[in-house]
Design a protein around this motif. Structure first.
Motif, mmCIF file in Angstrom:
data_model
loop_
_atom_site.group_PDB
_atom_site.id
_atom_site.type_symbol
_atom_site.label_atom_id
_atom_site.label_comp_id
_atom_site.label_asym_id
_atom_site.label_seq_id
_atom_site.Cartn_x
_atom_site.Cartn_y
_atom_site.Cartn_z
ATOM 1 N N TRP A 33 -5.763 -70.607 33.089
ATOM 2 C CA TRP A 33 -6.551 -70.534 31.862
ATOM 3 C C TRP A 33 -8.001 -70.934 32.119
ATOM 4 N N ASP A 67 -8.985 -64.973 21.302
ATOM 5 C CA ASP A 67 -7.528 -64.865 21.307
ATOM 6 C C ASP A 67 -7.105 -63.433 21.008
ATOM 7 N N ARG A 68 -7.906 -62.758 20.175
ATOM 8 C CA ARG A 68 -7.605 -61.387 19.770
ATOM 9 C C ARG A 68 -8.899 -60.593 19.716
ATOM 10 N N TYR A 108 -4.669 -59.069 22.762
ATOM 11 C CA TYR A 108 -4.542 -60.494 22.487
ATOM 12 C C TYR A 108 -3.995 -61.244 23.700
ATOM 13 N N TYR A 122 -1.786 -64.445 25.262
ATOM 14 C CA TYR A 122 -0.678 -65.326 24.921
ATOM 15 C C TYR A 122 -0.228 -66.053 26.180
ATOM 16 N N ASP A 123 0.492 -67.147 26.001
ATOM 17 C CA ASP A 123 0.934 -67.978 27.115
ATOM 18 C C ASP A 123 2.315 -67.537 27.574
ATOM 19 N N PRO A 173 -1.976 -67.176 31.493
ATOM 20 C CA PRO A 173 -2.361 -66.224 30.441
ATOM 21 C C PRO A 173 -1.785 -64.839 30.700
#
Length: 362
Positions: A34, A44-45, A91, A93-94, A99
């Motif tokens: 990250w 994020d998006r 987007y 995400y984890d 990532p």
């Protein structure tokens, strides 16, 4: 059919390239965390909109947009992801502490997978602002060896003893020209030379118009001028039109070899250079440059006088931008300025981008 297949292949390659860019760079297990490689303000998006480019979208997520192919090489399983087009939502995400990238379409969230989804060419996300490149390539070309200029076909006269001609007129050209074939009409522009050695790097030709050969008698061809942006004059050059497809070679990446050169000129004679302007570079294919290679620009330091010794000194240069090569010739190239943190100038240094702190590690 051939004319449609070329753009379709290009669209698929670059739509896939954008998805590949983001997926491979953000979701590789070995290198990227990250903290490494991502911009501190990466969203994020992000909703893809018409007019976005691969460079623009990758720059929203990555500190160095041009580095994605290097990271992609460590994740060969991802080959042909879905195309990305306006309206998609990218987007982050984890996934297990690293990532990953997801993609939302009209029916909900999907993971990028090794498939190809065909979409209309008009919706494809371009790698860079290609309209600028298309326009330039239509109006400019370079002869690697100016000594061959005298071997090229050329205009010898206009109809009815006219000195200048335009669209709809007939002209006479001397050289080996094929009946019914279309040709470009060019005027000699700038002769590019190496500032240090004096070596001729290429001769610029500027497009004047297009013409079609109707018939020939000996080595004299009668041609009809189909279009003209300027008056056609005697001694203008007649050449077969270049068929240059903008293909998936427009992959931003660092050169494989060390490159150290300068900005040679700015077509059009502009002194100060900004983003999305075309520049001529004094390095070409023989120096290892290819389509898509990205070069960093170092602005020349100012000249000052040492207050104690009185000698003239050149201050260290400053990183000032990025250039992407889109048309390499043997001894020189044309590039597009992708980033300019300050005004660039002819004579500024070009070299391989640095791989420093914050670069996604392999």
């Amino acid at each position: 059919m051939r004319n449609q297949d070329g753009p379709l292949r290009w669209a698929r390659a670059w739509g896939a390239g954008l998805a590949l860019l983001l997926t491979a760079t953000l979701a590789q297990a070995q290198g990227l965390s990250w903290e490494q490689g991502l911009r501190s303000d990466a969203p994020d998006r992000y909703t893809v909109v018409r007019g976005d480019t691969l460079w623009h979208i990758s720059g929203r997520f990555l500190r160095h947009p041009w580095q994605w192919p290097e990271v992609w090489q460590v994740n060969p399983q991802i080959r042909n992801p879905h195309l990305i087009y306006p309206g998609d939502v990218v987007y982050l995400y984890d996934c297990n502490g690293r990532p990953c990238l997801g993609l939302e379409r009209g029916q909900g969230a999907v993971r990028l997978s090794p498939e190809v989804r065909r979409v209309p060419v008009r919706e494809a996300i371009e790698p860079i602002p290609l309209d600028t490149v298309r326009h330039f390539l239509r109006d400019h070309r370079v002869i690697d060896d100016p000594e061959t200029l005298n071997e090229l076909a050329y205009v010898v006269a206009g109809n009815d003893r006219r000195i200048i001609s335009g669209a709809g007129d007939r002209i006479y050209a001397r050289g080996e020209l094929q009946r019914a074939q279309r040709y470009g009409i060019y005027r000699v522009g700038e002769r590019y030379s190496d500032a240090a050695t004096g070596e001729t790097l290429g001769l610029e030709l500027i497009s004047i118009g297009r013409a079609r050969a109707e018939r020939s008698e000996g080595d004299i061809a009668i041609m009809e001028v189909l279009s003209a942006s300027q008056e056609v004059r005697n001694d203008d050059i007649v050449l077969p039109l270049e068929e240059l497809e903008l293909t998936s070679e427009f992959v931003p990446r660092a050169p494989d070899r060390d490159v150290d050169g300068t900005i040679l000129a700015v077509p059009g004679g502009v002194r100060f250079i900004g983003r999305l302007q075309v520049v001529a570079l004094d390095r070409g294919r023989r120096d290892g440059l290819e389509t898509g290679h990205v070069l960093e620009v170092e602005q020349q330091g100012e000249r000052v006088v040492d207050p104690r010794t009185g000698e003239s000194l050149r201050l260290p240069g400053t990183d000032a931008g990025l250039i992407m090569v889109f048309r390499p010739y043997e001894r020189m190239s044309y590039g597009l300025v992708m980033k300019a943190t300050r005004s660039l100038e002819v004579g500024d240094r070009i070299y391989n981008p640095r791989r420093g702190v914050g670069v996604a590690q392999r």
